[in-house]
Motif scaffolding. Sequence first.
Motif, PDB file in Angstrom:
ATOM      1  N   ASP A  41       0.841  -1.203   0.000  1.00 18.37           N
ATOM      2  CA  ASP A  41       0.000   0.000   0.000  1.00 18.37           C
ATOM      3  C   ASP A  41       0.880   1.259   0.000  1.00 18.37           C
ATOM      4  N   SER A  42       0.253   2.417   0.122  1.00 18.16           N
ATOM      5  CA  SER A  42       0.991   3.679   0.021  1.00 18.16           C
ATOM      6  C   SER A  42       2.003   3.862   1.159  1.00 18.16           C
ATOM      7  N   ILE A  43       1.690   3.361   2.337  1.00 18.45           N
ATOM      8  CA  ILE A  43       2.643   3.440   3.455  1.00 18.45           C
ATOM      9  C   ILE A  43       3.877   2.597   3.123  1.00 18.45           C
ATOM     10  N   ASP A  44       3.647   1.406   2.556  1.00 22.61           N
ATOM     11  CA  ASP A  44       4.766   0.548   2.132  1.00 22.61           C
ATOM     12  C   ASP A  44       5.617   1.267   1.089  1.00 22.61           C
ATOM     13  N   ALA A  45       4.956   1.990   0.180  1.00 27.14           N
ATOM     14  CA  ALA A  45       5.675   2.713  -0.873  1.00 27.14           C
ATOM     15  C   ALA A  45       6.605   3.762  -0.271  1.00 27.14           C
ATOM     16  N   LEU A  46       6.121   4.472   0.742  1.00 26.74           N
ATOM     17  CA  LEU A  46       6.957   5.480   1.402  1.00 26.74           C
ATOM     18  C   LEU A  46       8.164   4.836   2.075  1.00 26.74           C
ATOM     19  N   GLU A  47       7.920   3.753   2.798  1.00 27.13           N
ATOM     20  CA  GLU A  47       9.019   3.059   3.485  1.00 27.13           C
ATOM     21  C   GLU A  47      10.024   2.505   2.488  1.00 27.13           C
ATOM     22  N   LEU A  48       9.518   1.913   1.424  1.00 29.27           N
ATOM     23  CA  LEU A  48      10.391   1.343   0.401  1.00 29.27           C
ATOM     24  C   LEU A  48      11.180   2.440  -0.306  1.00 29.27           C
ATOM     25  N   GLY A  49      10.512   3.555  -0.598  1.00 25.89           N
ATOM     26  CA  GLY A  49      11.198   4.683  -1.234  1.00 25.89           C
ATOM     27  C   GLY A  49      12.353   5.194  -0.389  1.00 25.89           C
ATOM     28  N   LEU A  50      12.125   5.309   0.917  1.00 26.96           N
ATOM     29  CA  LEU A  50      13.185   5.755   1.833  1.00 26.96           C
ATOM     30  C   LEU A  50      14.338   4.755   1.878  1.00 26.96           C
ATOM     31  N   ALA A  51      14.004   3.466   1.913  1.00 31.75           N
ATOM     32  CA  ALA A  51      15.044   2.427   1.953  1.00 31.75           C
ATOM     33  C   ALA A  51      15.882   2.444   0.674  1.00 31.75           C
ATOM     34  N   ILE A  52      15.219   2.649  -0.463  1.00 31.72           N
ATOM     35  CA  ILE A  52      15.932   2.702  -1.751  1.00 31.72           C
ATOM     36  C   ILE A  52      16.838   3.936  -1.797  1.00 31.72           C
ATOM     37  N   LYS A  53      16.314   5.066  -1.329  1.00 31.72           N
ATOM     38  CA  LYS A  53      17.104   6.296  -1.309  1.00 31.72           C
ATOM     39  C   LYS A  53      18.356   6.116  -0.453  1.00 31.72           C
ATOM     40  N   LYS A  54      18.175   5.493   0.709  1.00 35.06           N
ATOM     41  CA  LYS A  54      19.281   5.275   1.645  1.00 35.06           C
ATOM     42  C   LYS A  54      20.323   4.311   1.073  1.00 35.06           C
ATOM     43  N   LYS A  55      19.851   3.204   0.504  1.00 35.00           N
ATOM     44  CA  LYS A  55      20.768   2.160   0.027  1.00 35.00           C
ATOM     45  C   LYS A  55      21.450   2.513  -1.294  1.00 35.00           C
ATOM     46  N   TYR A  56      20.688   3.092  -2.225  1.00 30.46           N
ATOM     47  CA  TYR A  56      21.215   3.327  -3.577  1.00 30.46           C
ATOM     48  C   TYR A  56      21.466   4.802  -3.873  1.00 30.46           C
ATOM     49  N   ASN A  57      21.186   5.680  -2.911  1.00 35.09           N
ATOM     50  CA  ASN A  57      21.365   7.114  -3.091  1.00 35.09           C
ATOM     51  C   ASN A  57      20.608   7.623  -4.323  1.00 35.09           C
ATOM     52  N   VAL A  58      19.404   7.101  -4.484  1.00 34.69           N
ATOM     53  CA  VAL A  58      18.537   7.478  -5.600  1.00 34.69           C
ATOM     54  C   VAL A  58      17.351   8.232  -5.023  1.00 34.69           C
ATOM     55  N   SER A  59      17.127   9.429  -5.533  1.00 34.02           N
ATOM     56  CA  SER A  59      16.022  10.238  -5.048  1.00 34.02           C
ATOM     57  C   SER A  59      14.756   9.911  -5.834  1.00 34.02           C
ATOM     58  N   ILE A  60      13.684   9.674  -5.105  1.00 36.46           N
ATOM     59  CA  ILE A  60      12.403   9.343  -5.731  1.00 36.46           C
ATOM     60  C   ILE A  60      11.398  10.427  -5.347  1.00 36.46           C
ATOM     61  N   ASP A  61      10.877  11.107  -6.358  1.00 28.70           N
ATOM     62  CA  ASP A  61       9.889  12.159  -6.124  1.00 28.70           C
ATOM     63  C   ASP A  61       8.514  11.524  -6.005  1.00 28.70           C
ATOM     64  N   ALA A  62       7.952  11.572  -4.801  1.00 29.28           N
ATOM     65  CA  ALA A  62       6.663  10.921  -4.536  1.00 29.28           C
ATOM     66  C   ALA A  62       5.533  11.480  -5.397  1.00 29.28           C
ATOM     67  N   ASN A  63       5.680  12.698  -5.853  1.00 32.52           N
ATOM     68  CA  ASN A  63       4.611  13.325  -6.632  1.00 32.52           C
ATOM     69  C   ASN A  63       4.830  13.272  -8.140  1.00 32.52           C
ATOM     70  N   ALA A  64       5.948  12.707  -8.575  1.00 34.21           N
ATOM     71  CA  ALA A  64       6.233  12.637 -10.010  1.00 34.21           C
ATOM     72  C   ALA A  64       5.334  11.603 -10.697  1.00 34.21           C
ATOM     73  N   GLN A  65       4.971  11.890 -11.921  1.00 33.23           N
ATOM     74  CA  GLN A  65       4.126  10.982 -12.694  1.00 33.23           C
ATOM     75  C   GLN A  65       4.795   9.619 -12.900  1.00 33.23           C
ATOM     76  N   ASP A  66       6.102   9.629 -13.081  1.00 31.54           N
ATOM     77  CA  ASP A  66       6.830   8.386 -13.376  1.00 31.54           C
ATOM     78  C   ASP A  66       6.972   7.466 -12.173  1.00 31.54           C
ATOM     79  N   THR A  67       6.809   7.998 -10.973  1.00 31.24           N
ATOM     80  CA  THR A  67       7.058   7.216  -9.761  1.00 31.24           C
ATOM     81  C   THR A  67       6.199   5.964  -9.701  1.00 31.24           C
ATOM     82  N   LYS A  68       4.940   6.080 -10.056  1.00 32.67           N
ATOM     83  CA  LYS A  68       4.040   4.929 -10.032  1.00 32.67           C
ATOM     84  C   LYS A  68       4.555   3.830 -10.970  1.00 32.67           C
TER      85      LYS A  68
END
Length: 85
Positions: A41-68
């Motif tokens: 769900d969306s909470i999982d997406a936030l947690e996963l996004g943070l984990a990816i940012k931390k591990k791979y130093n990749v920024s994910i814009d939660a509001n970007a069209q491509d994020t989904k």
Amino acid sequence: MTEALKAELKALIIECLDLEDISVEDIDSDEPLFVEGLGLDSIDALELGLAIKKKYNVSIDANAQDTKRHFASVSNLAAFISAAG
């Protein structure tokens, strides 16, 4: 895009979301992560996004069209991380 990165992402998903009943082998790289498939769900997406940012130093814009699209499957996430790295 390597199988190793996909396996690493699957392990990260399991670890950061505490999916104790699921193994890396249980996750299909092309199956949806949200709603059907893993049913995240969306909470999982936030947690996963943070984990990816931390591990791979990749920024994910939660509001970007491509994020989904990036979060649609493990394969898509691996492609996104490979391209961003």
